[in-house]
Design a protein around this motif. Sequence first.
Motif, PDB file in Angstrom:
ATOM      1  N   ILE A  35       0.840  -1.204   0.000  1.00 55.11           N
ATOM      2  CA  ILE A  35       0.000   0.000   0.000  1.00 55.11           C
ATOM      3  C   ILE A  35       0.872   1.251   0.000  1.00 55.11           C
ATOM      4  O   ILE A  35       0.585   2.216  -0.725  1.00 55.11           O
ATOM      5  CB  ILE A  35      -0.961  -0.011   1.209  1.00 55.11           C
ATOM      6  N   ALA A  36       1.923   1.240   0.780  1.00 57.19           N
ATOM      7  CA  ALA A  36       2.823   2.401   0.827  1.00 57.19           C
ATOM      8  C   ALA A  36       3.456   2.640  -0.536  1.00 57.19           C
ATOM      9  O   ALA A  36       3.550   3.793  -0.997  1.00 57.19           O
ATOM     10  CB  ALA A  36       3.897   2.193   1.890  1.00 57.19           C
ATOM     11  N   GLU A  37       3.860   1.548  -1.211  1.00 56.48           N
ATOM     12  CA  GLU A  37       4.451   1.684  -2.549  1.00 56.48           C
ATOM     13  C   GLU A  37       3.423   2.232  -3.534  1.00 56.48           C
ATOM     14  O   GLU A  37       3.737   3.111  -4.356  1.00 56.48           O
ATOM     15  CB  GLU A  37       4.979   0.331  -3.038  1.00 56.48           C
ATOM     16  N   LEU A  38       2.197   1.731  -3.475  1.00 56.79           N
ATOM     17  CA  LEU A  38       1.144   2.217  -4.375  1.00 56.79           C
ATOM     18  C   LEU A  38       0.840   3.696  -4.112  1.00 56.79           C
ATOM     19  O   LEU A  38       0.603   4.459  -5.066  1.00 56.79           O
ATOM     20  CB  LEU A  38      -0.126   1.380  -4.222  1.00 56.79           C
ATOM     21  N   GLU A  95       2.935   5.932  -3.107  1.00 58.88           N
ATOM     22  CA  GLU A  95       4.020   6.697  -3.712  1.00 58.88           C
ATOM     23  C   GLU A  95       3.828   6.805  -5.219  1.00 58.88           C
ATOM     24  O   GLU A  95       4.034   7.885  -5.805  1.00 58.88           O
ATOM     25  CB  GLU A  95       5.370   6.034  -3.398  1.00 58.88           C
ATOM     26  N   VAL A  96       3.426   5.697  -5.865  1.00 63.91           N
ATOM     27  CA  VAL A  96       3.191   5.708  -7.316  1.00 63.91           C
ATOM     28  C   VAL A  96       2.063   6.672  -7.654  1.00 63.91           C
ATOM     29  O   VAL A  96       2.164   7.471  -8.593  1.00 63.91           O
ATOM     30  CB  VAL A  96       2.886   4.277  -7.837  1.00 63.91           C
ATOM     31  N   VAL A  97       0.982   6.614  -6.897  1.00 66.97           N
ATOM     32  CA  VAL A  97      -0.162   7.498  -7.155  1.00 66.97           C
ATOM     33  C   VAL A  97       0.242   8.960  -6.971  1.00 66.97           C
ATOM     34  O   VAL A  97      -0.137   9.829  -7.776  1.00 66.97           O
ATOM     35  CB  VAL A  97      -1.349   7.120  -6.241  1.00 66.97           C
ATOM     36  N   GLN A  98       1.003   9.250  -5.929  1.00 63.18           N
ATOM     37  CA  GLN A  98       1.452  10.629  -5.717  1.00 63.18           C
ATOM     38  C   GLN A  98       2.338  11.105  -6.871  1.00 63.18           C
ATOM     39  O   GLN A  98       2.211  12.244  -7.333  1.00 63.18           O
ATOM     40  CB  GLN A  98       2.206  10.747  -4.391  1.00 63.18           C
TER      41      GLN A  98
END
Length: 136
Positions: free
Chosen positions: A98-101, A103-106
């Motif tokens: 979730i944290a990686e996703l 970051e990708v979304v941001q």
Amino acid sequence: MSSKPTNSNARAEQEQAESDGESSSEDAAASNGLKIALPEGSESVSDAIVTHREMLREPDQHGLATDEDITHLSEAMEKYSEAVDEINQQYDETDTDIAELQEVVQHQQAQIDELQSMVTSLAEILGTETEWRSFE
């Protein structure tokens, strides 16, 4: 002058009464000592010892856990402990994903904002207007 000695005597008597009250409460507390409640049906300490021995010999008849119960509960606790460990590990992995996703979304949102800014600038240069729809 006579009133002063009367007040002194009254104070002395009051202090003596207070100290006597404190010492008598301390004596009462010391004389009570440790009290242990006896099990139901026991009238003396020896009866309580006999009752406890009977309870330990036949725990199932007295509502206590038997060796079998303890073994079963220990095995169940071990299973649940392993299941909790697995769930915690899955949670940690999911939390990392979730944290990686996020970051990708941001990062993608920053790129979208930059592209919108460029298109708006180009539209102004060309003398037109832009209208944006966002999906949240």
